[in-house]
Design an enzyme around this catalytic site. Structure first.
Site, PDB file in Angstrom:
ATOM      1  N   GLY A 241      51.081  34.559  55.163  1.00  0.00           N
ATOM      2  CA  GLY A 241      52.469  34.962  53.959  1.00  0.00           C
ATOM      3  C   GLY A 241      52.415  36.750  55.409  1.00  0.00           C
ATOM      4  O   GLY A 241      53.874  36.777  55.398  1.00  0.00           O
ATOM      5  N   ALA A 512      46.440  39.410  42.355  1.00  0.00           N
ATOM      6  CA  ALA A 512      45.320  38.911  41.463  1.00  0.00           C
ATOM      7  C   ALA A 512      45.498  38.731  39.793  1.00  0.00           C
ATOM      8  O   ALA A 512      44.718  38.140  39.560  1.00  0.00           O
ATOM      9  CB  ALA A 512      44.143  39.274  42.328  1.00  0.00           C
ATOM     10  N   ARG A 615      38.482  46.417  38.005  1.00  0.00           N
ATOM     11  CA  ARG A 615      36.874  45.278  38.664  1.00  0.00           C
ATOM     12  C   ARG A 615      37.003  43.933  39.703  1.00  0.00           C
ATOM     13  O   ARG A 615      38.365  44.207  40.417  1.00  0.00           O
ATOM     14  CB  ARG A 615      36.930  44.275  37.398  1.00  0.00           C
ATOM     15  CG  ARG A 615      36.433  43.075  37.346  1.00  0.00           C
ATOM     16  CD  ARG A 615      35.827  42.775  35.945  1.00  0.00           C
ATOM     17  NE  ARG A 615      35.167  43.198  35.118  1.00  0.00           N
ATOM     18  CZ  ARG A 615      35.697  43.188  33.645  1.00  0.00           C
ATOM     19  NH1 ARG A 615      36.160  42.718  33.070  1.00  0.00           N
ATOM     20  NH2 ARG A 615      34.899  44.074  32.682  1.00  0.00           N
ATOM     21  N   LEU A 617      37.203  40.630  41.138  1.00  0.00           N
ATOM     22  CA  LEU A 617      36.827  39.808  40.253  1.00  0.00           C
ATOM     23  C   LEU A 617      35.890  38.501  40.668  1.00  0.00           C
ATOM     24  O   LEU A 617      35.173  37.750  40.538  1.00  0.00           O
ATOM     25  CB  LEU A 617      37.859  38.690  40.354  1.00  0.00           C
ATOM     26  CG  LEU A 617      39.247  39.919  39.663  1.00  0.00           C
ATOM     27  CD1 LEU A 617      40.737  38.892  39.501  1.00  0.00           C
ATOM     28  CD2 LEU A 617      39.076  39.504  37.765  1.00  0.00           C
ATOM     29  N   GLU A 692      46.123  44.351  49.935  1.00  0.00           N
ATOM     30  CA  GLU A 692      46.558  45.594  51.013  1.00  0.00           C
ATOM     31  C   GLU A 692      46.395  46.485  51.155  1.00  0.00           C
ATOM     32  O   GLU A 692      46.115  47.626  51.478  1.00  0.00           O
ATOM     33  CB  GLU A 692      48.394  45.503  49.949  1.00  0.00           C
ATOM     34  CG  GLU A 692      48.717  44.399  50.309  1.00  0.00           C
ATOM     35  CD  GLU A 692      50.037  44.562  50.470  1.00  0.00           C
ATOM     36  OE1 GLU A 692      51.020  43.546  50.259  1.00  0.00           O
ATOM     37  OE2 GLU A 692      50.901  44.929  48.934  1.00  0.00           O
TER      38      GLU A 692
HETATM   39 MO1  MOS Z   1      53.370  41.424  50.639  1.00  0.00          MO
HETATM   40  S1  MOS Z   1      54.107  42.501  52.077  1.00  0.00           S
HETATM   41  O1  MOS Z   1      54.123  42.254  49.678  1.00  0.00           O
HETATM   42  O2  MOS Z   1      53.474  39.753  51.226  1.00  0.00           O
END
Ligand code: MOS
Length: 732
Positions: A241, A512, A615, A617, A692
């Site tokens: 995505g 997550a 943490r 996961l 990210e």
């Molecule tokens: Mo991310 S650019 O918030 O899918």
């Protein structure tokens, strides 16, 4: 369950399954081709027709007339939908331009018609017979040219100011003032935007590829003008995505309209050459950074201004975000300016805000360290802060930035580095190393889930959370297994269906932590139901090895569902911890490059990321997230750029031949280290986001390494060889 006090010890802390590097449970279906994507749901409805989109040939203006006669007469055509016959269409709050344009045209390749036919080839052939006459209007397509007309956006927090920035900068003994640019980027995920729509009376089912199911349902309902209850989205597998599927796009709306007009289920995928201009992109930025410091390296003034463009009513690229939080300094300012551009719609891509902002800020920090004659790591560590520098009463929930640098420097061998550029040669290669801080906020978002325990002892989790290739299936299964005390193979996870409880979705690296916390909340309720059913005390019951133990009693878990399935549903709702504390993630990126002294070919030779993200996961899927992000960072540093045709108003290189991304051969061995930590402020899971974080800072680390290798400072991304070539020593 409301989470508003720091997490205490809880069943997740057992770390029997959470925290283990288990394989992705969607790995076998993905790698054997049995995980169906939206366009492959041949099983879902009989006899679907195919939609093909016609895009505007002008960037701005209006449609004077459309002639559909030839297209309608073409073989196999079932229906053609345009703004003239689509009925009244709305627009969700997350879309800037209309997803079906006309008569007004807002950008190049804005959809103006969808042709539905028996086969894909027939739909495509007929689409080329649609005749559109346009009246073109003048537009603005050049960010640099529009910069002076840029204005302060009227939402969000565009500007901040603390102390006296202008005075402190002017008085600073050491100053840095430079402007950096980043180009427009395209997401370039593997799976194109694709949907299949089927109507049953006034109820719509849409198999699609969407990161945010609940947003998608709401925005599709608003666009079509139908109740939200009549829309079901199904998106269990997503082929990437990167932010391009956060929002409702043309494929979904036109599949739905085409299906309604033709009376048939309709499959519709956007073609690769159509995506760059029809969908969203990461907007280009111009960023001015000013830093003032004392001779011993203390920052006294830091200012960051950013300019980007978007369609009228659009949004800025928030490239100043990290500068508000990353470094100390008593006098500070940030400013966001947004120009009107008539290019396609800008929006979130791969860590919007910080990814772009750090591309500039972390070169500026490198330049400032050089002016100060201080090691760039020492300079950053010296200006670390444990509180929000704009609001000093707000501490970070957890901030281990300096540890990331310390551990990374040791692992990478930073101390062997020659600070003076252009001094290390390996044959024809000029070799250099660079470093940058990584920073990304870690939002917490309400997230719900339903958990079932059946008579065979299987725990089934249902939530509309998505897995965009990130590992959601696996960490959610790990959460439920840990909470219910069953092995992983006793857990079934069902995702990406709007008939399941609404989750946080996949975006902004909140997925997550938030979605597993929602599953945690539902499991707490299921544990209570189990204990009640078994006549055990829920407060001290221990769930382990398929047994529930309380006092001196131990009962098989499955017994709780011996006569009927037990079902529990809940959502995690986050209180004000994220307001009283700043919840962010931190890291350090280390890069070694070689630059050919004659040709300026750039090769990345080594990469290391050290991440502080709460943490972890699942260290295996987390590492996979980070190495993918590091790879994207190399793309941003060296290759990725949508070329703007500033006269005709569109992105020229709108396919994967012209838009270059980093591929396997571009990337060396990558090393990732996660700090061993748990953040009790972030959720009962004590986790944060890391996906990210992995991209944030990488491009600057590459650019800084190129400078160290060559002595050539490039401030305009991507750093391509033409920007180095005439400034290199050659091979003499
Ligand atoms: Mo991310 S650019 O918030 O899918």
């Amino acid at each position: 369950m409301r989470f508003d006090t720091p997490a205490t010890a809880n069943p997740i802390d057992q770390l029997k399954i959470i925290g283990q590097p288990v394989d992705r449970i969607d790995g076998p279906p993905k790698t054997t081709g049995t995980a169906p994507y939206a366009y492959e749901r041949h099983d879902a409805v009989p006899n679907p027709a195919y939609g093909f989109v016609v895009g505007s040939a002008i960037p701005k203006g209006r449609i004077a007339s459309i002639n559909l006669d030839d297209a309608k007469a073409a073989p196999g055509v079932l229906a053609i939908v345009t703004a003239l016959n689509a009925g009244k269409l709305g627009k969700g709050p997350r879309n800037t331009a209309m997803l079906l344009g006309g008569p007004d045209i807002e950008h190049y390749h804005q959809a103006v018609a969808v042709v539905v036919a028996e086969t894909f080839e027939q739909a495509r052939a007929a689409a080329h017979l649609v005749q559109v006459r346009y009246v073109k209007a003048d537009g603005q397509y050049d960010l640099a040219g529009a910069k002076n007309s840029a204005a302060k956006p009227d939402h969000g927090k565009p500007d901040t100011a603390v102390g006296d920035f202008a005075g402190a900068f002017a008085a600073a003994p050491v100053q840095h003032d430079e402007t950096y640019t980043t180009p427009d980027h395209s997401h370039a995920m593997m799976e194109p935007h694709a949907s299949m729509a089927a109507w049953d009376g006034n109820k719509l089912t849409l198999w699609t590829s969407n990161q945010m199911i609940d947003w998608g349902v709401g925005d599709l309902a608003l666009t079509l003008g139908i109740p939200k209850e009549n829309v079901r989205l199904i998106s269990p597998y997503i082929g990437g995505g990167f932010g391009s599927k956060l929002f409702l796009r043309t494929d979904a709306v036109l599949a739905a309209l085409g299906a309604r007009a033709s009376g048939r289920p309709v499959k519709l995928a956007l073609t690769r050459p159509f995506i760059a201009n029809n969908t969203t992109h990461r907007p280009a930025t111009i960023q001015r950074i000013r830093i003032g410091a004392t001779p011993d390296g203390r920052i006294t003034a830091i200012g960051h201004e950013t300019w980007s463009g978007d369609l009228p009513g659009g949004r800025p690229e928030d490239a100043i975000q990290q500068t508000r939080l990353l470094y100390a300094g008593a006098n500070r300012m940030t400013a966001t300016r947004l120009a009107v551009l008539d290019l396609p719609e800008g929006n979130a891509m791969r860590a919007p805000g910080e990814a772009s902002g750090l591309m500039a800020l972390e070169i500026a920090m490198d330049e400032m360290a050089e002016k100060l004659r201080i090691d760039p790591i020492a300079f950053r560590v010296m200006n670390d802060t444990q509180v929000d520098p704009e609001e000093p009463q707000r501490p970070f929930s957890q901030r281990h930035l300096t540890e990331c640098f310390r551990i990374g420097a040791e692992r990478f061998g930073w101390d062997n580095r020659l600070r003076q550029p252009g001094r290390v040669r390996d044959g024809n290669w000029l070799v250099g190393t660079g470093v940058a801080a990584a920073f990304r906020n870690s939002p917490v978002i309400t997230s719900g889930a339903r958990v079932r325990l059946d008579g065979r002892g299987t725990v089934t989790v249902e939530t509309d959370m998505t897995d965009i290739g990130t590992g959601s299936y696996t960490i959610i299964a790990q959460t439920a297994a840990e909470m219910m005390g069953v092995p992983l193979d006793k857990v079934v996870v069902r995702l990406g269906d709007s008939s399941f409880p609404a989750s946080a979705g996949s975006g902004g690296q909140w997925g997550a932590n938030s979605s597993t916390a929602g599953v945690y909340a539902a499991c707490v309720k299921l544990r209570e139901a189990v204990a009640r059913k078994l006549g055990l005390n829920a407060a001290d019951a221990v769930f382990a090895d398929g047994q529930v133990r309380s006092g001196d009693r131990s009962v098989p878990l499955v017994q709780a569902a011996s006569d009927a399935e037990l079902v529990a549903e809940d959502a995690i709702e986050f209180g004000n911890l994220a307001t009283t504390h700043q919840i962010s993630t931190f890291g350090a990126h280390f890069v070694e490059v070689g630059v050919d002294a004659a040709t300026a070919e750039i090769r990345v030779r080594r990469m290391l990321a050290v991440c502080s993200g709460g943490r972890i996961l699942n260290p295996k899927s987390a590492r996979s997230q980070v190495i993918g992000a590091m790879t994207m960072g190399v793309g941003a540093a060296l290759m990725e750029e949508l070329a703007v045709d500033k006269r005709r108003g569109f992105f020229v290189n709108h396919d994967l031949a012209g838009y270059e991304v980093a591929v396997h051969a571009d990337i060396p061995h990558q090393d990732v280290i996660f700090l061993d930590e748990a953040d009790p402020m972030s959720s009962p899971m004590k986790a944060k986001g890391i996906g990210e974080l992995g991209i944030c800072g990488v491009a600057a680390a590459v650019a800084n390494a190129i400078y160290n290798a060559t002595g050539v400072r490039v401030r305009n991304y991507p750093v391509t060889l033409d920007k180095l070539l005439d400034r290199l020593p050659g091979v003499g």
